[in-house]
Write a protein that holds these residues in place. Sequence first.
Motif, PDB file in Angstrom:
ATOM      1  N   TYR A  53     -36.387 -33.642 -23.124  1.00  0.00           N
ATOM      2  CA  TYR A  53     -35.974 -34.631 -24.105  1.00  0.00           C
ATOM      3  C   TYR A  53     -36.319 -36.009 -23.578  1.00  0.00           C
ATOM      4  N   ASP A  54     -36.607 -36.903 -24.485  1.00  0.00           N
ATOM      5  CA  ASP A  54     -36.851 -38.278 -24.084  1.00  0.00           C
ATOM      6  C   ASP A  54     -35.540 -39.031 -23.883  1.00  0.00           C
ATOM      7  N   ASP A  55     -34.507 -38.572 -24.540  1.00  0.00           N
ATOM      8  CA  ASP A  55     -33.221 -39.245 -24.474  1.00  0.00           C
ATOM      9  C   ASP A  55     -32.467 -38.806 -23.214  1.00  0.00           C
ATOM     10  N   GLU A  56     -32.157 -39.752 -22.345  1.00  0.00           N
ATOM     11  CA  GLU A  56     -31.449 -39.455 -21.099  1.00  0.00           C
ATOM     12  C   GLU A  56     -30.044 -38.928 -21.352  1.00  0.00           C
ATOM     13  N   ARG A  57     -29.408 -39.410 -22.400  1.00  0.00           N
ATOM     14  CA  ARG A  57     -28.063 -38.972 -22.725  1.00  0.00           C
ATOM     15  C   ARG A  57     -28.043 -37.477 -23.043  1.00  0.00           C
ATOM     16  N   VAL A  58     -29.020 -37.003 -23.785  1.00  0.00           N
ATOM     17  CA  VAL A  58     -29.100 -35.583 -24.139  1.00  0.00           C
ATOM     18  C   VAL A  58     -29.373 -34.749 -22.893  1.00  0.00           C
ATOM     19  N   LYS A  59     -30.265 -35.230 -22.020  1.00  0.00           N
ATOM     20  CA  LYS A  59     -30.543 -34.522 -20.774  1.00  0.00           C
ATOM     21  C   LYS A  59     -29.285 -34.405 -19.920  1.00  0.00           C
ATOM     22  N   THR A  60     -28.547 -35.498 -19.826  1.00  0.00           N
ATOM     23  CA  THR A  60     -27.326 -35.501 -19.023  1.00  0.00           C
ATOM     24  C   THR A  60     -26.300 -34.525 -19.571  1.00  0.00           C
ATOM     25  N   LEU A  61     -26.133 -34.512 -20.881  1.00  0.00           N
ATOM     26  CA  LEU A  61     -25.182 -33.574 -21.489  1.00  0.00           C
ATOM     27  C   LEU A  61     -25.600 -32.123 -21.280  1.00  0.00           C
ATOM     28  N   GLU A  62     -26.914 -31.870 -21.364  1.00  0.00           N
ATOM     29  CA  GLU A  62     -27.407 -30.519 -21.167  1.00  0.00           C
ATOM     30  C   GLU A  62     -27.175 -30.069 -19.723  1.00  0.00           C
ATOM     31  N   TYR A  63     -27.485 -30.918 -18.763  1.00  0.00           N
ATOM     32  CA  TYR A  63     -27.259 -30.568 -17.360  1.00  0.00           C
ATOM     33  C   TYR A  63     -25.775 -30.405 -17.056  1.00  0.00           C
ATOM     34  N   LYS A  64     -24.949 -31.202 -17.686  1.00  0.00           N
ATOM     35  CA  LYS A  64     -23.498 -31.082 -17.499  1.00  0.00           C
ATOM     36  C   LYS A  64     -23.016 -29.725 -18.016  1.00  0.00           C
ATOM     37  N   ALA A  65     -23.546 -29.294 -19.141  1.00  0.00           N
ATOM     38  CA  ALA A  65     -23.171 -27.994 -19.700  1.00  0.00           C
ATOM     39  C   ALA A  65     -23.578 -26.862 -18.757  1.00  0.00           C
ATOM     40  N   TYR A  66     -24.779 -26.944 -18.165  1.00  0.00           N
ATOM     41  CA  TYR A  66     -25.223 -25.926 -17.218  1.00  0.00           C
ATOM     42  C   TYR A  66     -24.357 -25.934 -15.958  1.00  0.00           C
ATOM     43  N   ALA A  67     -23.992 -27.112 -15.502  1.00  0.00           N
ATOM     44  CA  ALA A  67     -23.146 -27.206 -14.310  1.00  0.00           C
ATOM     45  C   ALA A  67     -21.779 -26.584 -14.577  1.00  0.00           C
ATOM     46  N   GLU A  68     -21.209 -26.858 -15.744  1.00  0.00           N
ATOM     47  CA  GLU A  68     -19.917 -26.278 -16.089  1.00  0.00           C
ATOM     48  C   GLU A  68     -20.009 -24.758 -16.208  1.00  0.00           C
ATOM     49  N   ALA A  69     -21.099 -24.259 -16.779  1.00  0.00           N
ATOM     50  CA  ALA A  69     -21.275 -22.815 -16.915  1.00  0.00           C
ATOM     51  C   ALA A  69     -21.381 -22.160 -15.532  1.00  0.00           C
ATOM     52  N   GLY A  70     -22.113 -22.778 -14.634  1.00  0.00           N
ATOM     53  CA  GLY A  70     -22.226 -22.243 -13.278  1.00  0.00           C
ATOM     54  C   GLY A  70     -20.891 -22.238 -12.565  1.00  0.00           C
ATOM     55  N   MET A 126     -42.983 -21.146 -21.234  1.00  0.00           N
ATOM     56  CA  MET A 126     -42.451 -22.041 -22.250  1.00  0.00           C
ATOM     57  C   MET A 126     -41.366 -21.363 -23.065  1.00  0.00           C
ATOM     58  N   LYS A 127     -41.511 -20.071 -23.332  1.00  0.00           N
ATOM     59  CA  LYS A 127     -40.512 -19.331 -24.099  1.00  0.00           C
ATOM     60  C   LYS A 127     -39.184 -19.285 -23.348  1.00  0.00           C
ATOM     61  N   PHE A 128     -39.262 -19.184 -22.007  1.00  0.00           N
ATOM     62  CA  PHE A 128     -38.051 -19.127 -21.199  1.00  0.00           C
ATOM     63  C   PHE A 128     -37.232 -20.400 -21.354  1.00  0.00           C
ATOM     64  N   LYS A 129     -37.904 -21.529 -21.300  1.00  0.00           N
ATOM     65  CA  LYS A 129     -37.211 -22.810 -21.442  1.00  0.00           C
ATOM     66  C   LYS A 129     -36.605 -22.941 -22.837  1.00  0.00           C
ATOM     67  N   GLU A 130     -37.326 -22.504 -23.838  1.00  0.00           N
ATOM     68  CA  GLU A 130     -36.810 -22.605 -25.198  1.00  0.00           C
ATOM     69  C   GLU A 130     -35.639 -21.649 -25.413  1.00  0.00           C
ATOM     70  N   PHE A 131     -35.709 -20.459 -24.786  1.00  0.00           N
ATOM     71  CA  PHE A 131     -34.631 -19.490 -24.936  1.00  0.00           C
ATOM     72  C   PHE A 131     -33.329 -20.042 -24.363  1.00  0.00           C
ATOM     73  N   PHE A 132     -33.400 -20.664 -23.205  1.00  0.00           N
ATOM     74  CA  PHE A 132     -32.215 -21.236 -22.580  1.00  0.00           C
ATOM     75  C   PHE A 132     -32.015 -22.705 -22.938  1.00  0.00           C
ATOM     76  N   ARG A 133     -32.789 -23.205 -23.845  1.00  0.00           N
ATOM     77  CA  ARG A 133     -32.727 -24.585 -24.320  1.00  0.00           C
ATOM     78  C   ARG A 133     -32.914 -25.595 -23.195  1.00  0.00           C
ATOM     79  N   ILE A 134     -33.720 -25.208 -22.194  1.00  0.00           N
ATOM     80  CA  ILE A 134     -34.069 -26.142 -21.132  1.00  0.00           C
ATOM     81  C   ILE A 134     -35.368 -26.809 -21.577  1.00  0.00           C
ATOM     82  N   THR A 135     -35.240 -27.756 -22.423  1.00  0.00           N
ATOM     83  CA  THR A 135     -36.418 -28.432 -22.959  1.00  0.00           C
ATOM     84  C   THR A 135     -36.426 -29.872 -22.495  1.00  0.00           C
TER      85      THR A 135
END
Length: 156
Positions: free
Chosen positions: A12-29, A1-10
């Motif tokens: 969310y109930d909101d699909e928009r927030v999930k999409t933005l988070e995954y987009k940020a990870y994709a751009e970083a990769g 659980m600490k790993f997910k919180e450290f990388f902010r992979i948590t």
Amino acid sequence: MKFKEFFRITEYDDERVKTLEYKAYAEAGFIIAILSLIDILIRGIFLDRPFTEWIMSFIILIIYIVYIGIRQYTMNISKENLLEEEEKKKKHIEEASIFISIVLYMLWRKVIKGENFIPSGLNSWVQSISILIVIIIVTYAIAYLLIKRLQTSNDD
């Protein structure tokens, strides 16, 4: 659980927030892959350094390419699966016209001009590229018009 919180992979109930988070990870990769490629090009090709100096960047780039390929295959993400029927027809026309154009260019270059397939000199390259572009445009237009005519005759 600490790993997910450290990388902010948590979660969310909101699909928009999930999409933005995954987009940020994709751009970083993607940025990491581009930096690895730049490192390979600069150290490996331009500076001609030994392989041991840029092998880690090469490994990172290969891992990224393999991972993306596996993810796209397992999630069934490909242009063929995502395109509509009309888009697939257009893509098929483009591929066929480019293939026919290259064959016609090679025939023009070898049979009509009697030269090698690869041009030599700047003027020859410019002429060859110009001729290839014209051949591609003409074959695409002919193929497009033929397909449209066949579609209208089938509709009648």
